[in-house]
Design a protein around this motif. Sequence first.
Motif, mmCIF file in Angstrom:
data_model
loop_
_atom_site.group_PDB
_atom_site.id
_atom_site.type_symbol
_atom_site.label_atom_id
_atom_site.label_comp_id
_atom_site.label_asym_id
_atom_site.label_seq_id
_atom_site.Cartn_x
_atom_site.Cartn_y
_atom_site.Cartn_z
ATOM 1 N N VAL A 177 -5.884 -2.311 -3.876
ATOM 2 C CA VAL A 177 -4.723 -3.009 -4.434
ATOM 3 C C VAL A 177 -3.657 -3.168 -3.349
ATOM 4 N N GLY A 178 -3.482 -2.115 -2.554
ATOM 5 C CA GLY A 178 -2.544 -2.188 -1.438
ATOM 6 C C GLY A 178 -2.938 -3.260 -0.436
ATOM 7 N N VAL A 179 -4.236 -3.398 -0.180
ATOM 8 C CA VAL A 179 -4.701 -4.437 0.733
ATOM 9 C C VAL A 179 -4.333 -5.818 0.201
ATOM 10 N N MET A 180 -4.495 -6.022 -1.094
ATOM 11 C CA MET A 180 -4.155 -7.313 -1.680
ATOM 12 C C MET A 180 -2.656 -7.609 -1.574
ATOM 13 N N LEU A 181 -1.825 -6.565 -1.617
ATOM 14 C CA LEU A 181 -0.385 -6.763 -1.439
ATOM 15 C C LEU A 181 -0.074 -7.200 -0.015
ATOM 16 N N ILE A 182 -0.873 -6.740 0.936
ATOM 17 C CA ILE A 182 -0.672 -7.145 2.323
ATOM 18 C C ILE A 182 -1.156 -8.567 2.551
ATOM 19 N N VAL A 183 -2.349 -8.872 2.046
ATOM 20 C CA VAL A 183 -2.937 -10.195 2.265
ATOM 21 C C VAL A 183 -2.232 -11.253 1.424
ATOM 22 N N ARG A 184 -2.023 -10.963 0.135
ATOM 23 C CA ARG A 184 -1.315 -11.844 -0.806
ATOM 24 C C ARG A 184 -1.851 -13.277 -0.786
ATOM 25 N N PRO A 224 1.554 -11.139 13.241
ATOM 26 C CA PRO A 224 2.225 -9.984 13.837
ATOM 27 C C PRO A 224 1.281 -8.791 13.971
ATOM 28 N N LEU A 225 1.492 -8.009 15.018
ATOM 29 C CA LEU A 225 0.636 -6.855 15.292
ATOM 30 C C LEU A 225 0.585 -5.899 14.113
ATOM 31 N N ALA A 226 1.734 -5.575 13.531
ATOM 32 C CA ALA A 226 1.777 -4.606 12.436
ATOM 33 C C ALA A 226 1.066 -5.129 11.190
ATOM 34 N N ASN A 227 1.153 -6.431 10.916
ATOM 35 C CA ASN A 227 0.476 -6.992 9.746
ATOM 36 C C ASN A 227 -1.041 -6.871 9.869
ATOM 37 N N VAL A 228 -1.552 -7.213 11.046
ATOM 38 C CA VAL A 228 -2.989 -7.100 11.274
ATOM 39 C C VAL A 228 -3.425 -5.641 11.159
ATOM 40 N N THR A 229 -2.670 -4.755 11.785
ATOM 41 C CA THR A 229 -3.018 -3.334 11.758
ATOM 42 C C THR A 229 -2.921 -2.772 10.348
ATOM 43 N N ALA A 230 -1.971 -3.278 9.553
ATOM 44 C CA ALA A 230 -1.827 -2.797 8.174
ATOM 45 C C ALA A 230 -3.087 -3.093 7.368
ATOM 46 N N ILE A 231 -3.666 -4.279 7.555
ATOM 47 C CA ILE A 231 -4.902 -4.609 6.849
ATOM 48 C C ILE A 231 -6.038 -3.701 7.317
ATOM 49 N N LEU A 232 -6.040 -3.366 8.603
ATOM 50 C CA LEU A 232 -7.085 -2.491 9.138
ATOM 51 C C LEU A 232 -7.039 -1.089 8.548
ATOM 52 N N GLN A 233 -5.927 -0.741 7.918
ATOM 53 C CA GLN A 233 -5.848 0.589 7.310
ATOM 54 C C GLN A 233 -6.799 0.738 6.135
ATOM 55 N N ALA A 234 -7.421 -0.381 5.728
ATOM 56 C CA ALA A 234 -8.443 -0.294 4.675
ATOM 57 C C ALA A 234 -9.737 0.318 5.193
ATOM 58 N N LEU A 235 -9.868 0.495 6.498
ATOM 59 C CA LEU A 235 -11.112 1.004 7.067
ATOM 60 C C LEU A 235 -11.549 2.358 6.516
ATOM 61 N N PRO A 236 -10.655 3.349 6.383
ATOM 62 C CA PRO A 236 -11.116 4.609 5.792
ATOM 63 C C PRO A 236 -11.694 4.429 4.395
ATOM 64 N N THR A 284 4.680 -6.071 2.511
ATOM 65 C CA THR A 284 3.607 -5.655 3.415
ATOM 66 C C THR A 284 3.675 -4.162 3.665
ATOM 67 N N LEU A 285 4.883 -3.646 3.856
ATOM 68 C CA LEU A 285 5.048 -2.212 4.077
ATOM 69 C C LEU A 285 4.664 -1.410 2.841
ATOM 70 N N ILE A 286 4.984 -1.960 1.662
ATOM 71 C CA ILE A 286 4.593 -1.281 0.416
ATOM 72 C C ILE A 286 3.065 -1.228 0.311
ATOM 73 N N GLY A 287 2.415 -2.365 0.588
ATOM 74 C CA GLY A 287 0.957 -2.393 0.540
ATOM 75 C C GLY A 287 0.341 -1.429 1.540
ATOM 76 N N ALA A 288 0.896 -1.415 2.760
ATOM 77 C CA ALA A 288 0.382 -0.500 3.784
ATOM 78 C C ALA A 288 0.580 0.951 3.367
ATOM 79 N N SER A 289 1.711 1.240 2.754
ATOM 80 C CA SER A 289 1.973 2.611 2.293
ATOM 81 C C SER A 289 0.966 3.035 1.228
ATOM 82 N N ILE A 290 0.614 2.104 0.337
ATOM 83 C CA ILE A 290 -0.378 2.410 -0.698
ATOM 84 C C ILE A 290 -1.737 2.701 -0.066
ATOM 85 N N VAL A 291 -2.117 1.880 0.910
ATOM 86 C CA VAL A 291 -3.406 2.073 1.575
ATOM 87 C C VAL A 291 -3.438 3.410 2.314
#
Length: 300
Positions: free
Chosen positions: A135-142, A95-107, A266-273
């Motif tokens: 840690v948030g990234v790991m919650l997204i990737v799992r 899904p688009l949002a899942n991929v983009t959520a992982i990309l939030q690790a870029l900063p 996934t949303l929790i992980g993205a929120s942490i990131v």
Amino acid sequence: MARSDNLTGALLMMASMAAFTLNDTCMKALAGEIPLFQLLFLRGVLTTIFIGIAAWRMGVLRARISRRDWGLIGLRMIAEIGAAYFFLTALFNMPLANVTAILQALPLTITLTAALLFRESIGWRRMSAILIGFVGVMLIVRPGAEDFTIYSFYTLAAVACVTLRDLSTRRLSRETPSMFVTFITSISIMAFFGLAGIGDDWAPMDTRALVLTFGAAIMIIGGYLFSIMVMRVGEISFIAPFRYTGLIWALGLGWLVFGDWPATITLIGASIVVGSGLFMLYREAKIGRKTHHSHVPRPR
């Protein structure tokens, strides 16, 4: 560093994220219909034509580039090709949002890598924010979870490539025109995936596919240009967290266009990131205010 430079960089970053996410939406809409290499080649042809015309009119094709900058441009080209392949392969299968959520690790990766390579001091608070963000990234990737997909690692590979791309851009001298770098990048994408697709059968394209490919080309032009400009204005640790706006676009477009909505974890992980990135932004702004009042060199 003038405050106006940081504000300009933040606005350019948000514009870049909007353009890239709209491009992603157009490309994902063609997943399963048109082969990836065919899409990247055709999009590359369109972007190269448009950018080449703009670069010619601006007179940047005659720019004199130093040997050092050519090396950085070459490194950036390799990173861009890797980012395109890994990211779009993941996008076509997630899904688009899942991929983009992982990309939030870029900063986080950019700030950490800049500190390691360029010896920028980031302080224990921002280092803690980076670790929490991971840690948030790991919650997204799992890894190991029932719904885990190998394509999550493709997105992480794309993160590494984009980090290399942006830091290479950061080291370019100001005399090297951004439009020239954009043009060279577009040529490299077109040539690489055109050669990689030789021997594969091409899928026929109807009007819808052509319109989406054209739309993706227009958006990627904006994304390329803004992403180059943004890394050359302001402070990297201030600007990088504004990438999180891409997640807002991805959530909305993923739901409206594809009917996808991420799982709660996934949303929790993205929120942490995102929260980690925002904290780093807050720390940078606080330090900036102290510097403004004290007129002394700013710690980072």
